[in-house]
Design a protein around this motif. Sequence first.
Motif, PDB file in Angstrom:
ATOM      1  N   ILE A  20      12.502 -12.732  19.465  1.00  0.00           N
ATOM      2  CA  ILE A  20      13.061 -11.487  19.566  1.00  0.00           C
ATOM      3  C   ILE A  20      13.939 -11.343  18.077  1.00  0.00           C
ATOM      4  N   GLN A  21      13.350 -10.038  17.429  1.00  0.00           N
ATOM      5  CA  GLN A  21      14.093  -9.619  16.208  1.00  0.00           C
ATOM      6  C   GLN A  21      15.275  -9.186  16.583  1.00  0.00           C
ATOM      7  N   LEU A  22      16.218  -9.507  15.335  1.00  0.00           N
ATOM      8  CA  LEU A  22      17.718  -8.612  15.499  1.00  0.00           C
ATOM      9  C   LEU A  22      17.885  -7.880  14.488  1.00  0.00           C
ATOM     10  N   LEU A  23      18.652  -6.810  14.458  1.00  0.00           N
ATOM     11  CA  LEU A  23      18.965  -5.969  13.152  1.00  0.00           C
ATOM     12  C   LEU A  23      20.048  -6.704  12.588  1.00  0.00           C
ATOM     13  N   ASN A  24      20.942  -7.521  13.145  1.00  0.00           N
ATOM     14  CA  ASN A  24      21.940  -8.269  12.521  1.00  0.00           C
ATOM     15  C   ASN A  24      22.202  -9.574  13.325  1.00  0.00           C
ATOM     16  N   GLU A  25      21.711 -10.562  12.430  1.00  0.00           N
ATOM     17  CA  GLU A  25      21.593 -11.941  13.160  1.00  0.00           C
ATOM     18  C   GLU A  25      23.195 -12.398  13.022  1.00  0.00           C
ATOM     19  N   ALA A  26      23.960 -12.078  12.303  1.00  0.00           N
ATOM     20  CA  ALA A  26      25.490 -12.573  12.076  1.00  0.00           C
ATOM     21  C   ALA A  26      26.281 -11.366  12.906  1.00  0.00           C
ATOM     22  N   PRO A  27      27.074 -11.824  14.097  1.00  0.00           N
ATOM     23  CA  PRO A  27      28.069 -10.830  14.697  1.00  0.00           C
ATOM     24  C   PRO A  27      28.826 -10.197  13.776  1.00  0.00           C
ATOM     25  N   LYS A  28      28.850  -8.654  14.050  1.00  0.00           N
ATOM     26  CA  LYS A  28      29.807  -7.932  13.369  1.00  0.00           C
ATOM     27  C   LYS A  28      30.839  -7.429  14.181  1.00  0.00           C
TER      28      LYS A  28
END
Length: 135
Positions: free
Chosen positions: A97-105
């Motif tokens: 699965i691709q994420l738009l942001n891999e580090a939580p914001k």
Amino acid sequence: MKIKRLEHVAITVKDMDRARETWVDVLGIAQEYEEEIQGTRLAMLPVGETYIELLQAVGPDSPVHAWMDEAGESLWHLCFEVEDIEGAVVELKSKGIQLLNEAPKPGHGGSRVVFLDPASTGNVLIELAELAEGH
């Protein structure tokens, strides 16, 4: 990854005060709180254990601003509460699965959030949120 519940349904609005006329005044859903994050004004309206999240862009850098240019006022995303956001990211990446942001914001109410790329989820924008203590 453990999904605890559907945390909120996000809806983009042009005018928060006008939107509240429908959600609060007409439907009788009380607003719990309002805040501004990343150029976006948001209001959280609880319905049982789930929320309606109303989102209004307050600046051109708001991600809601770009969405509104394309889709106008509409359903924007679904947010699921998870217990461990870092663990969820690792698991989803291992499944391709691709994420738009891999580090939580930072997200609403002090939560930490990641967004899944709609290209990996049948064109549905999904947010995962690990809530702050007490929320």
